[in-house]
Motif scaffolding. Structure first.
Motif, short mmCIF file in Angstrom:
data_model
loop_
_atom_site.label_atom_id
_atom_site.label_comp_id
_atom_site.label_asym_id
_atom_site.label_seq_id
_atom_site.Cartn_x
_atom_site.Cartn_y
_atom_site.Cartn_z
N THR A 194 37.20 22.00 -21.59
CA THR A 194 38.62 22.12 -21.22
C THR A 194 38.96 23.53 -20.75
OG1 THR A 194 39.28 22.59 -23.51
CG2 THR A 194 39.28 20.29 -22.81
N ASP A 195 38.19 24.53 -21.17
CA ASP A 195 38.41 25.89 -20.67
C ASP A 195 37.93 26.06 -19.24
OD1 ASP A 195 39.63 26.84 -22.91
OD2 ASP A 195 37.86 27.83 -23.75
N ARG A 196 37.15 25.10 -18.75
CA ARG A 196 36.54 25.21 -17.42
C ARG A 196 36.96 24.08 -16.49
NH1 ARG A 196 33.85 27.67 -21.19
NH2 ARG A 196 32.61 29.55 -20.72
N GLY A 197 38.17 23.59 -16.68
CA GLY A 197 38.75 22.66 -15.74
C GLY A 197 38.76 21.21 -16.16
N HIS A 198 37.93 20.81 -17.12
CA HIS A 198 37.83 19.41 -17.50
C HIS A 198 38.87 19.09 -18.57
CE1 HIS A 198 34.13 18.77 -15.17
NE2 HIS A 198 33.85 20.03 -15.50
N ALA A 199 40.10 18.92 -18.12
CA ALA A 199 41.24 18.79 -19.03
C ALA A 199 41.16 17.57 -19.93
CB ALA A 199 42.54 18.75 -18.22
N PHE A 200 40.46 16.50 -19.48
CA PHE A 200 40.44 15.25 -20.23
C PHE A 200 39.09 15.03 -20.92
CE2 PHE A 200 43.53 14.92 -16.84
CZ PHE A 200 44.64 14.44 -17.50
N ALA A 201 38.34 16.08 -21.16
CA ALA A 201 37.02 15.95 -21.76
C ALA A 201 37.12 15.39 -23.18
CB ALA A 201 36.33 17.31 -21.78
N VAL A 223 32.09 12.64 -22.34
CA VAL A 223 32.76 12.19 -21.12
C VAL A 223 33.59 13.36 -20.62
CG1 VAL A 223 34.34 10.55 -20.09
CG2 VAL A 223 32.83 9.81 -21.95
N ALA A 224 33.07 14.07 -19.63
CA ALA A 224 33.71 15.31 -19.18
C ALA A 224 34.98 15.03 -18.39
CB ALA A 224 32.73 16.13 -18.34
N GLY A 225 35.01 13.97 -17.61
CA GLY A 225 36.18 13.72 -16.78
C GLY A 225 36.20 14.63 -15.57
N LEU A 285 49.02 15.48 -20.50
CA LEU A 285 47.73 14.80 -20.48
C LEU A 285 47.86 13.31 -20.79
CD1 LEU A 285 45.62 17.46 -22.42
CD2 LEU A 285 45.83 17.18 -19.95
N GLU A 286 49.05 12.89 -21.19
CA GLU A 286 49.23 11.49 -21.60
C GLU A 286 49.07 10.52 -20.44
OE1 GLU A 286 52.91 11.04 -23.60
OE2 GLU A 286 52.35 12.34 -25.30
N SER A 287 49.40 10.93 -19.23
CA SER A 287 49.33 10.04 -18.07
C SER A 287 47.92 9.90 -17.52
CB SER A 287 50.25 10.55 -16.95
OG SER A 287 51.58 10.67 -17.41
N GLY A 288 46.98 10.70 -18.07
CA GLY A 288 45.61 10.64 -17.58
C GLY A 288 45.45 11.38 -16.27
N PRO A 289 44.22 11.42 -15.73
CA PRO A 289 43.97 12.14 -14.46
C PRO A 289 44.75 11.52 -13.30
CG PRO A 289 41.92 11.63 -15.62
CD PRO A 289 42.99 10.87 -16.32
N GLN A 290 45.38 12.38 -12.51
CA GLN A 290 46.15 11.93 -11.36
C GLN A 290 45.34 12.13 -10.08
OE1 GLN A 290 49.30 10.43 -11.73
NE2 GLN A 290 48.54 10.54 -13.86
N ASP A 292 46.03 13.56 -7.37
CA ASP A 292 46.11 14.90 -6.76
C ASP A 292 45.35 15.95 -7.54
OD1 ASP A 292 47.70 15.16 -8.98
OD2 ASP A 292 49.56 15.63 -7.90
N GLY A 293 44.79 15.56 -8.70
CA GLY A 293 43.99 16.50 -9.49
C GLY A 293 44.79 17.59 -10.18
N LEU A 294 46.10 17.39 -10.34
CA LEU A 294 46.96 18.40 -10.94
C LEU A 294 47.44 17.96 -12.32
CD1 LEU A 294 49.15 19.43 -7.85
CD2 LEU A 294 47.06 20.53 -8.72
N VAL A 295 47.60 18.93 -13.22
CA VAL A 295 48.13 18.69 -14.56
C VAL A 295 49.43 19.48 -14.70
CG1 VAL A 295 47.76 18.89 -17.04
CG2 VAL A 295 45.84 18.34 -15.53
N PRO A 296 50.59 18.83 -14.70
CA PRO A 296 51.84 19.58 -14.91
C PRO A 296 51.88 20.20 -16.31
CG PRO A 296 52.24 17.35 -14.07
CD PRO A 296 50.81 17.40 -14.50
#
Length: 709
Positions: A194-201, A223-225, A285-290, A292-296
C-alpha cells in the motif's frame, strides 16, 4: 586579594538541611499515618517473584514474563516502602496456577511449544511474607523455514524486493517461530504494497507447525491489486480557514502514486501546524478500484482555538543567582489569514543579588531583567512544507558567571538585541533549518563603574541546523537514535565584529532494558575556529592592549563554548566547565589587572573556550505513575585551544535524579557529585580553576524541564 566570604560555614547550612530533613520525615510520617496498610490474618503479602530458566539459558525473556504475572510483588511507595499508600498484593495458589498456564502460553507464542512451567519454591521468610519462584523449562523451539510468498511474481522488481525484505525482517529462517513476528510479517507485507501504490492489497497467511520436526512452514497468499493514484483531495471542516497552507504542507496532490505513508505524513504535517484539534485523512477504498485508477481522499479537520494567552511565574535558585520572574505571552495562529502564527512573549524578573544557594544572605540590590521576543511564522512557504520565520528578541540581563564573586565586584549588564530570519522544514524524520542571525550587545553597569574599554559588540552569522530523529518518542524516548549538528560562519561577508566558524555535532542513543528501564547515552562535541579573536583566552592576554583584551573576552563570552548545567555536566553549575581568566571588566580592580595578570583564584571567571566534548550515560527507571528516577554519569571538557579535545580532562560527575511527568515533559531534579580523582588526570592546568562546593561538598543541583537529553 583576599578570598570572598560567600561559602557557607557549617552553622549556616546545617539549619536549612536539618529543617529539610525534619520536613521529609514529617511527610513520611503523615503518609504512614494516613495511607498505611496492614496484612490481614491468614494472608501473606508477596515480597518477591522470580522466574528462572531451568537450563540457565536466555531462550525466554524472564523479565518480560514477570511483568505479565498476576502473582506480583507488593508495590513500593517511592520505590522504598511496601504497604504505604499502596495496598499489598496477596499470595493466592489459584492465581499462581493460572500464572503457570500464562507462562506456558507465552512460551508457545514464541515458538517453545514443549515448554513446561512449575512452582519451584514458595518460601515464607516470615509468617505473613512470601517469596515465589517459578521454574520454566523451555524445551526445543519450533524454527522458521524460508517463507513462501504467492501472488507477487507480476509485481515491479523494486516492489517485489521490498516485499521480500519486509517478510525476511520479521521471519528469519532458523529462528524460533514467534507468533507476534508472524502477524507483523503479514501486516508489513501489506503495508509495503500500500505504500507503493497498491491501495487494495490483501494477504492471507498460514503457518503449519510440525512438532516432530520442530519446524514451521509459512505461506503468504497475496492479492496486490492494481497500482493506484491519488484522486481529489477534499478538505472539510475548515470553518473559514484558508486551505492553501494545508495543501502545501500535505506533500501530496492529485495524480501522485497512492501511499499509506503519504497519508500518515499528511495527517501529521497538518497537526504540526498547531491549528487543528483533530485531523482525519480517509481514502475512499470502499468502492473498490475505479477505471480511472484514482482513489479520492477526504481530509476532515477540527480547528482548535486560534488565540492563546499564557501567564505564569518561576523561581531560579542555584549557585550563580536567585531570581523571581513572570511570564506573559499571546499567540495568534491565523494572523492576517493563511494560518500565519504570530506570538509575543515577555519574561520580566528580578535577580536577588547576591543571594545564591551557596551564599544565604539577604539581598542587597535587586537587578531587574527582561526577555522580550516576537515571532512570525509563515506556513507553506513557496507552496512547500517549509515554514518561514522572523524572530526579533530583546534581552536585558546581568552577567553572573562567577559562583564566588568578591563582595565589591561590579555587576556588568547587557542589553542584547537579536534577530533571526530563515526557514525550516521536515523531510521524513530529518529537520533542517537555515537562518541569518544578527546579535547586537550593548554593555551597561548594574553595580559599580562600567569599564571604559567595554564596547558594543555586533555579531552576524548564517546558521544551518540538521537533526535526524529516529527515536520512538520525542518527550519520553525508549529506543532509537538522534543525530544532530549545527554549523555557523560569523563575520567576513556577513559583517560583524567576530569572524569564526563553529561546528557542533551530537549523537544520542536509547535502549530499553525492560518495560520500566531505559539506558540513554549521549556524546557531543564543539569546534570553534576564531579568525580575529581568541588571543586572550588561548594564553596571550598580556600581549594585548587593554581595549583589545576586553574586546577579545567580550566576543569569546558570546561565541565561546561552555559546559555544565542541567543539560550538560550536572556536577557543575552552568558555564562551570570552561577556561578561566582574569577578566578585568568583571572585577573591582580592573585597572590593576590590566597591568598585572597575576590574581588570586577568586578573580578568575569562566571565559569560554574553543574545543568541547561532552559524554553522558543515564539509567532511567519508571517508579510509579508520573514519578520516575535516574542515575547518571556525565563527563565534559572545554579547552582554550581550537581543535583540541582533552580526554584526560574528564570532569566526571555521577549522581541521582527524580522526575515528575507533565504534559510538556518531565520536571526533573538532579544532584551531581564530582568524583574525586576523576576530574583532571594529572592535575589542573593553568587555564582551569578548582570548582566551588555546595554545603562543603563537591556537588551541584540541577533543575530542568524535559529529559537532560
Amino acid at each position: 586579594m583576599g578570598r570572598g566570604t560567600s561559602n557557607a560555614s557549617f552553622p549556616t547550612w546545617s539549619r536549612p538541611l536539618l529543617q529539610a530533613l525534619v520536613l521529609a520525615l514529617g511527610v513520611l510520617t503523615l503518609a504512614s499515618l494516613t495511607g498505611c496498610y496492614s496484612i490481614p490474618q491468614q494472608r501473606a503479602a508477596i515480597y518477591g517473584v522470580d522466574v528462572k530458566s531451568v537450563d540457565g539459558s536466555d531462550k525466554i525473556d524472564t523479565g518480560e514474563l514477570e511483568e505479565k504475572l498476576a502473582t506480583a510483588p507488593s508495590p513500593k511507595f517511592l520505590a522504598l516502602f511496601r504497604g504505604v499508600v499502596y495496598d499489598y498484593t496477596y499470595f493466592d495458589r489459584g492465581t499462581l496456577q493460572r500464572d503457570l498456564a500464562r507462562v506456558e502460553a507465552y512460551c508457545r507464542a514464541r515458538g517453545y511449544y514443549e515448554a513446561h512451567a512449575r512452582a519451584g519454591r514458595v518460601h515464607y521468610p516470615t509468617r505473613n511474607h512470601v517469596k515465589v519462584e517459578l521454574l520454566v523449562e523451555a524445551g526445543e523451539p519450533v524454527k522458521v523455514t524460508t517463507p513462501v510468498i504467492h501472488g507477487v511474481h507480476d509485481l515491479d522488481r523494486k516492489v517485489l524486493r521490498a516485499v521480500k525484505r519486509a517478510v525476511a525482517k520479521q521471519l528469519v529462517p532458523g529462528e524460533p517461530f514467534d507468533e507476534e513476528h508472524f502477524n507483523d510479517a503479514k501486516n508489513d507485507l501489506v503495508r509495503t504494497l500500500t505504500d507503493r501504490g497498491h491501495a487494495f492489497a490483501k494477504a492471507e497467511s498460514e503457518a503449519a507447525v510440525d512438532l516432530v520436526a520442530h519446524t514451521a512452514t509459512i505461506r503468504f497468499d497475496v492479492v496486490a491489486g492494481p497500482s493506484m493514484r491519488f484522486g481529489e483531495l477534499d478538505i472539510q471542516g475548515l470553518d473559514g480557514l484558508s486551505p492553501g497552507p494545508l495543501r502545501a504542507v500535505m506533500g501530496m496532490k492529485k495524480g501522485d502514486t497512492y501511499s499509506t505513508q503519504a497519508l500518515d505524513d499528511a495527517r501529521q504535517a497538518i497537526l504540526d501546524l498547531g491549528v487543528f484539534a483533530s485531523v482525519e485523512v480517509t481514502p475512499d477504498l470502499e468502492s473498490g478500484p475505479q477505471p480511472d485508477g484514482l482513489v479520492p481522499v477526504k481530509i476532515t479537520v477540527e480547528p482548535s482555538r486560534l488565540h492563546t494567552v499564557r501567564a505564569g511565574f518561576g523561581i531560579e535558585f542555584d549557585s550563580l543567582r536567585t531570581d523571581i520572574h513572570g511570564l506573559i505571552g499571546w499567540e495568534h495562529r491565523n494572523f492576517l489569514g493563511h494560518l500565519r502564527v504570530f506570538s509575543v512573549e515577555t519574561r520580566p524578573g528580578v535577580v536577588l543579588y547576591p543571594l545564591r544557594v551557596n551564599n544565604l544572605v539577604a539581598p542587597e540590590k535587586p537587578l531587574f531583567e527582561n526577555r522580550f521576543k516576537v515571532e512570525l511564522r509563515e506556513r507553506g512557504l513557496f507552496n512547500t512544507r517549509a515554514t518561514g520565520f522572523i524572530r526579533p528578541q530583546l534581552d536585558i540581563y546581568p552577567v553572573l558567571i562567577n559562583p564566588n564573586p568578591v563582595p565589591d565586584a561590579p555587576v556588568l549588564g547587557y542589553g542584547e538585541l537579536r534577530g533571526a530570519v530563515g526557514a525550516d522544514n521536515v523531510f521524513w524524520r530529518l529537520y533542517a533549518a537555515l537562518s541569518q542571525n544578527v546579535q547586537v550587545a550593548y554593555p551597561f553597569s548594574y553595580k559599580g563603574t562600567l569599564d571604559p574599554t567595554l564596547t558594543t559588540i555586533v555579531i552576524s552569522y548564517p546558521e544551518l541546523l540538521l537533526q535526524l530523529d529516529l527515536r520512538d518518542n520525542r518527550l519520553h524516548p525508549r529506543k532509537g537514535v538522534l543525530l544532530a549538528s549545527g554549523f555557523q560562519v560569523a563575520g567576513g561577508p556577513f559583517l560583524g565584529d567576530a569572524q569564526d566558524v563553529k561546528v557542533q555535532p551530537e549523537v544520542r542513543g536509547y535502549l530499553p532494558l525492560g518495560k520500566k528501564v531505559v539506558l540513554a547515552g549521549r556524546f557531543g562535541a564543539g569546534f570553534l575556529f576564531p579568525l580575529n579573536y581568541g588571543e586572550a583566552v588561548s594564553g596571550n592576554a598580556a600581549s594585548l592592549s587593554a581595549r583589545d583584551r576586553t574586546r577579545d573576552y567580550q566576543i569569546t563570552f558570546f561565541r565561546g563554548l561552555f559546559s555544565g548545567g542541567p543539560n550538560s555536566n550536572r556536577g557543575y553549575p552552568s558555564r562551570g566547565i570552561s577556561p578561566y581568566g582574569n577578566v578585568g571588566f568583571l572585577t573591582p580592580e580592573a585597572e590593576r589587572l590590566r597591568q598585572d595578570s597575576n590574581c588570586t583564584e577568586d578573580c578568575r571567571v569562566p571565559t569560554g573556550g574553543f574545543s568541547q566534548w561532552e559524554a553522558s550515560a543515564e539509567l532511567r527507571v519508571a517508579i510509579s505513575g508520573p514519578i520516575s528516577g535516574a542515575t547518571f554519569c556525565d563527563m565534559a571538557d572545554v579547552a582554550p585551544q581550537a581543535a583540541t579535545l582533552r580526554f584526560s580532562h574528564l570532569h566526571l560527575s555521577c549522581g541521582l535524579g527524580a522526575r515528575y511527568d507533565t504534559p510538556v515533559g518531565p520536571v526533573r531534579v538532579d544532584i551531581g557529585y564530582r568524583i574525586p580523582g576523576a576530574q583532571v588526570l594529572g592535575g589542573l592546568t593553568p587555564d582551569e580553576k578548582e570548582p566551588t562546593t555546595l554545603f562543603g561538598l563537591p556537588i551541584a543541583i540541577a533543575v530542568g524541564i524535559g529529559e537532560a537529553f
